[in-house]
Design a protein around this motif. Structure first.
Motif, PDB file in Angstrom:
ATOM      1  N   LYS A  32       0.994  -1.062  -0.032  1.00  0.00           N
ATOM      2  CA  LYS A  32       0.217  -0.001  -0.122  1.00  0.00           C
ATOM      3  C   LYS A  32       0.741   1.350   0.169  1.00  0.00           C
ATOM      4  CE  LYS A  32      -3.960  -2.231   0.299  1.00  0.00           C
ATOM      5  NZ  LYS A  32      -4.935  -2.102  -1.059  1.00  0.00           N
ATOM      6  N   GLU A  33       1.993   1.296   0.859  1.00  0.00           N
ATOM      7  CA  GLU A  33       2.705   2.492   0.979  1.00  0.00           C
ATOM      8  C   GLU A  33       3.835   2.436  -0.231  1.00  0.00           C
ATOM      9  OE1 GLU A  33       4.999  -0.450   3.666  1.00  0.00           O
ATOM     10  OE2 GLU A  33       2.889  -0.087   3.083  1.00  0.00           O
ATOM     11  N   SER A  34       4.164   3.765  -0.732  1.00  0.00           N
ATOM     12  CA  SER A  34       4.704   3.889  -1.769  1.00  0.00           C
ATOM     13  C   SER A  34       6.213   3.514  -1.411  1.00  0.00           C
ATOM     14  CB  SER A  34       5.001   5.458  -2.146  1.00  0.00           C
ATOM     15  OG  SER A  34       3.889   6.182  -2.460  1.00  0.00           O
ATOM     16  N   SER A  35       6.950   2.796  -2.575  1.00  0.00           N
ATOM     17  CA  SER A  35       8.244   2.482  -2.412  1.00  0.00           C
ATOM     18  C   SER A  35       9.341   3.537  -2.534  1.00  0.00           C
ATOM     19  CB  SER A  35       8.452   1.254  -3.517  1.00  0.00           C
ATOM     20  OG  SER A  35       7.918  -0.024  -2.982  1.00  0.00           O
ATOM     21  N   ILE A  36      10.537   3.446  -1.393  1.00  0.00           N
ATOM     22  CA  ILE A  36      11.473   4.266  -1.685  1.00  0.00           C
ATOM     23  C   ILE A  36      12.840   3.357  -2.061  1.00  0.00           C
ATOM     24  CG2 ILE A  36      12.844   5.807  -0.285  1.00  0.00           C
ATOM     25  CD1 ILE A  36      10.632   6.438   1.472  1.00  0.00           C
ATOM     26  N   ILE A  37      13.417   3.828  -3.319  1.00  0.00           N
ATOM     27  CA  ILE A  37      14.500   3.077  -3.886  1.00  0.00           C
ATOM     28  C   ILE A  37      15.591   3.801  -3.458  1.00  0.00           C
ATOM     29  CG2 ILE A  37      15.407   2.040  -6.059  1.00  0.00           C
ATOM     30  CD1 ILE A  37      12.421   1.203  -5.310  1.00  0.00           C
ATOM     31  N   PRO A  38      16.352   2.887  -2.575  1.00  0.00           N
ATOM     32  CA  PRO A  38      17.899   3.556  -2.381  1.00  0.00           C
ATOM     33  C   PRO A  38      18.725   3.224  -3.552  1.00  0.00           C
ATOM     34  CG  PRO A  38      17.670   1.263  -1.835  1.00  0.00           C
ATOM     35  CD  PRO A  38      16.219   1.558  -2.237  1.00  0.00           C
ATOM     36  N   ILE A  39      19.630   4.435  -3.748  1.00  0.00           N
ATOM     37  CA  ILE A  39      20.497   4.569  -4.797  1.00  0.00           C
ATOM     38  C   ILE A  39      21.989   4.535  -4.296  1.00  0.00           C
ATOM     39  CG2 ILE A  39      21.202   5.952  -6.789  1.00  0.00           C
ATOM     40  CD1 ILE A  39      18.447   4.958  -6.948  1.00  0.00           C
ATOM     41  N   THR A  40      22.268   5.371  -3.311  1.00  0.00           N
ATOM     42  CA  THR A  40      23.498   5.319  -2.831  1.00  0.00           C
ATOM     43  C   THR A  40      22.799   5.306  -1.460  1.00  0.00           C
ATOM     44  OG1 THR A  40      23.638   7.649  -2.493  1.00  0.00           O
ATOM     45  CG2 THR A  40      24.701   6.698  -4.515  1.00  0.00           C
ATOM     46  N   ASN A  89      14.519  -8.383  -8.486  1.00  0.00           N
ATOM     47  CA  ASN A  89      15.025  -6.887  -8.317  1.00  0.00           C
ATOM     48  C   ASN A  89      13.800  -6.217  -8.105  1.00  0.00           C
ATOM     49  OD1 ASN A  89      16.105  -4.270  -8.488  1.00  0.00           O
ATOM     50  ND2 ASN A  89      17.277  -4.909 -10.274  1.00  0.00           N
ATOM     51  N   GLN A  90      13.536  -5.725  -6.827  1.00  0.00           N
ATOM     52  CA  GLN A  90      12.421  -4.935  -6.481  1.00  0.00           C
ATOM     53  C   GLN A  90      12.678  -3.223  -6.718  1.00  0.00           C
ATOM     54  OE1 GLN A  90       9.578  -6.789  -5.579  1.00  0.00           O
ATOM     55  NE2 GLN A  90      10.834  -8.350  -6.386  1.00  0.00           N
ATOM     56  N   SER A  91      13.891  -3.034  -6.899  1.00  0.00           N
ATOM     57  CA  SER A  91      14.221  -1.530  -7.050  1.00  0.00           C
ATOM     58  C   SER A  91      13.910  -0.826  -8.465  1.00  0.00           C
ATOM     59  CB  SER A  91      15.849  -1.310  -6.668  1.00  0.00           C
ATOM     60  OG  SER A  91      16.029  -1.742  -5.515  1.00  0.00           O
ATOM     61  N   VAL A  92      12.831  -0.760  -8.774  1.00  0.00           N
ATOM     62  CA  VAL A  92      12.073  -0.198 -10.314  1.00  0.00           C
ATOM     63  C   VAL A  92      11.855   1.156  -9.935  1.00  0.00           C
ATOM     64  CG1 VAL A  92      10.885  -0.468 -12.187  1.00  0.00           C
ATOM     65  CG2 VAL A  92      11.937  -2.536 -10.944  1.00  0.00           C
ATOM     66  N   ILE A  93      12.118   2.071 -11.016  1.00  0.00           N
ATOM     67  CA  ILE A  93      11.691   3.323 -10.902  1.00  0.00           C
ATOM     68  C   ILE A  93      10.976   3.605 -12.298  1.00  0.00           C
ATOM     69  CG2 ILE A  93      12.309   6.116 -10.701  1.00  0.00           C
ATOM     70  CD1 ILE A  93      15.200   4.515  -9.514  1.00  0.00           C
ATOM     71  N   LEU A  94       9.997   4.070 -12.504  1.00  0.00           N
ATOM     72  CA  LEU A  94       9.218   4.212 -13.591  1.00  0.00           C
ATOM     73  C   LEU A  94       9.368   5.630 -14.342  1.00  0.00           C
ATOM     74  CD1 LEU A  94       5.758   2.787 -12.663  1.00  0.00           C
ATOM     75  CD2 LEU A  94       7.553   1.565 -13.908  1.00  0.00           C
ATOM     76  N   CYS A  95       9.405   5.611 -15.753  1.00  0.00           N
ATOM     77  CA  CYS A  95       9.808   7.099 -16.061  1.00  0.00           C
ATOM     78  C   CYS A  95       8.687   7.179 -17.324  1.00  0.00           C
ATOM     79  CB  CYS A  95      11.138   7.082 -16.702  1.00  0.00           C
ATOM     80  SG  CYS A  95      11.610   8.736 -17.386  1.00  0.00           S
ATOM     81  N   GLU A  96       7.871   8.235 -17.205  1.00  0.00           N
ATOM     82  CA  GLU A  96       7.030   8.754 -18.187  1.00  0.00           C
ATOM     83  C   GLU A  96       7.794   9.558 -19.296  1.00  0.00           C
ATOM     84  OE1 GLU A  96       4.570   9.886 -21.024  1.00  0.00           O
ATOM     85  OE2 GLU A  96       4.024   8.163 -19.766  1.00  0.00           O
ATOM     86  N   ARG A  97       7.986   9.242 -20.183  1.00  0.00           N
ATOM     87  CA  ARG A  97       9.161  10.213 -21.180  1.00  0.00           C
ATOM     88  C   ARG A  97       8.104  10.569 -22.703  1.00  0.00           C
ATOM     89  NH1 ARG A  97       9.072   8.299 -26.061  1.00  0.00           N
ATOM     90  NH2 ARG A  97      11.408   8.518 -26.473  1.00  0.00           N
ATOM     91  N   GLY A  98       6.920  10.309 -22.577  1.00  0.00           N
ATOM     92  CA  GLY A  98       6.226  10.776 -23.815  1.00  0.00           C
ATOM     93  C   GLY A  98       5.690   9.583 -24.473  1.00  0.00           C
ATOM     94  N   ILE A  99       4.430   9.684 -25.237  1.00  0.00           N
ATOM     95  CA  ILE A  99       3.988   8.699 -25.928  1.00  0.00           C
ATOM     96  C   ILE A  99       3.718   9.155 -27.382  1.00  0.00           C
ATOM     97  CG2 ILE A  99       2.879   7.335 -24.301  1.00  0.00           C
ATOM     98  CD1 ILE A  99       0.313   8.649 -24.923  1.00  0.00           C
ATOM     99  N   ARG A 100       4.008   8.461 -28.620  1.00  0.00           N
ATOM    100  CA  ARG A 100       3.467   8.701 -29.895  1.00  0.00           C
ATOM    101  C   ARG A 100       1.984   8.820 -30.095  1.00  0.00           C
ATOM    102  NH1 ARG A 100       6.871   5.447 -34.158  1.00  0.00           N
ATOM    103  NH2 ARG A 100       8.696   7.187 -33.410  1.00  0.00           N
ATOM    104  N   THR A 101       1.776  10.134 -30.896  1.00  0.00           N
ATOM    105  CA  THR A 101       0.339  10.420 -30.767  1.00  0.00           C
ATOM    106  C   THR A 101       0.184  11.054 -32.480  1.00  0.00           C
ATOM    107  OG1 THR A 101       0.370  12.656 -30.248  1.00  0.00           O
ATOM    108  CG2 THR A 101      -0.127  10.621 -28.692  1.00  0.00           C
ATOM    109  N   PHE A 102      -0.812  11.615 -32.856  1.00  0.00           N
ATOM    110  CA  PHE A 102      -0.652  12.022 -34.189  1.00  0.00           C
ATOM    111  C   PHE A 102      -0.176  13.703 -34.166  1.00  0.00           C
ATOM    112  CE2 PHE A 102      -4.664  13.005 -31.735  1.00  0.00           C
ATOM    113  CZ  PHE A 102      -4.888  14.579 -31.931  1.00  0.00           C
ATOM    114  N   GLU A 103      -0.001  14.161 -32.960  1.00  0.00           N
ATOM    115  CA  GLU A 103       0.740  15.496 -32.787  1.00  0.00           C
ATOM    116  C   GLU A 103       1.979  15.718 -33.570  1.00  0.00           C
ATOM    117  OE1 GLU A 103       0.979  19.065 -33.139  1.00  0.00           O
ATOM    118  OE2 GLU A 103      -0.856  18.800 -31.931  1.00  0.00           O
TER     119      GLU A 103
END
Length: 339
Positions: free
Chosen positions: A79-87, A231-245
């Protein structure tokens, strides 16, 4: 299915449950929560009813079926948000808004060092830079490969910034992992399942970019491939999708951020550089992403974008990036985040 352990469950109880899950032919994944642990049992959906018997075991509170096709990434599991350690001192997913910045490609020692120093001074937390570059054209610059990784490592030594760089195939994944703090899976490889499995077996945080034509469910299923390998240390990235624009390189789907926040416990960052393809629009979309709930940003910055080997039109010059970072602090504060 998920097995919810009681708050006071001891290690022996958990070990017995893990053993039983394996005996039934399923793969257990332990997710540590704030007050209790949850164990995800992943495997053949057709026989999951047998897992219900685990509910009678000592230390188990209940056994609950997961309705979403993505199991480990679902908020049904955690339920709670994951915090992903980097260093030791840096994590993604908490109150701090994390900014990754640097050039699209590592081109030379002078270029990557200058970029690293500039983004560090402006307040960035992570240095980005591509050593291996999958390009649409086979004739475009493909990156400096291992030499680029060595230059990134040198920039890290000089600035203290951890590095995120792209993995393009399973064969070079371990090599990249020797140098990188975060392994990036680019949009073109978001459904390269062999690669997703490979980085799932490595003990490094993974920045997974959304494919340019992927639905949100497909995006989360790609994350599931990584997590199902351990591997539970996943960070998602929204980088834009392809549309007609055609006015922008892609359409930056900021609505995906609150949707993902509702569906998954994984942190989500936004990439306004690839999302727009034009440096004029990067700062406004960065501010908007923070307002939408993003946990961080990844921004392309180059000391001489007019002569960049790749993605010059969407790269900010260091001075422009510094101004953006100063303004970003105001948006972070409004969103109750720290920069």
């Amino acid at each position: 299915m998920i097995i919810v352990m009681k708050a006071g469950a001891v290690k022996k109880d958990k070990d017995e449950v893990l053993k039983r899950i394996k005996e039934l032919g399923y793969k257990p994944h332990v997710i540590h929560g704030a007050t209790r642990d949850v164990i995800g049992a992943v495997g053949d959906e057709r026989g999951k009813a047998v897992l219900q018997s685990i509910e009678s075991m000592h230390g188990v509170e209940n056994v609950v079926p997961i309705l979403q096709p993505y199991k480990l990434a679902s908020k049904e599991v955690k339920k709670e948000s994951s915090i992903i350690p980097i260093t030791d001192t840096l994590s993604i997913g908490g109150k701090q808004l994390i900014v990754m910045a640097g050039p699209c490609s590592v081109e030379s020692e002078e270029q990557i060092i200058a970029s690293a120093m500039a983004v560090k001074e402006a307040g960035a937390h992570v240095l980005r830079g591509g050593a291996f570059k999958p390009r649409t054209s086979p004739y475009s610059f493909q990156g400096l490969e291992e030499e680029g990784l060595k230059l990134l490592a040198k920039a890290r030594d000089l600035t203290g910034l951890p590095i995120v760089t792209e993995v393009v195939n399973p064969e070079t994944a371990e090599l990249v992992a020797e140098y990188a703090d975060i392994l990036q899976i680019g949009a073109r490889n978001a459904q390269n399942f062999a690669l997703l499995k490979k980085v799932g077996q490595l003990k490094k945080a993974v920045l997974l970019k959304r494919g340019m034509s992927m639905t949100i469910q497909e995006f989360l299923m790609s994350a599931e491939y990584i997590m199902s390998e351990g591997n539970q240390s996943v960070i998602l990235c929204e980088r834009g999708i392809r549309t007609f624009e055609t006015a922008t390189r892609n359409t930056l789907d900021l609505s995906a951020i609150p949707v993902l926040k509702e569906k998954t416990h994984l942190p989500i960052i936004a990439d306004p550089s690839h999302g727009t393809g034009n440096y004029h629009y990067v700062a406004p979309m960065a501010y908007a992403a923070v307002a939408a709930g993003a946990d961080g940003l990844i921004i392309e910055v180059h000391p001489d974008p007019e002569h960049a080997s790749s993605d010059g039109p969407q790269s900010l010059k260091p001075a422009k990036f510094a101004r953006m970072m100063a303004q970003l602090r105001l948006f972070a504060e409004a969103a109750e985040r720290e920069l």
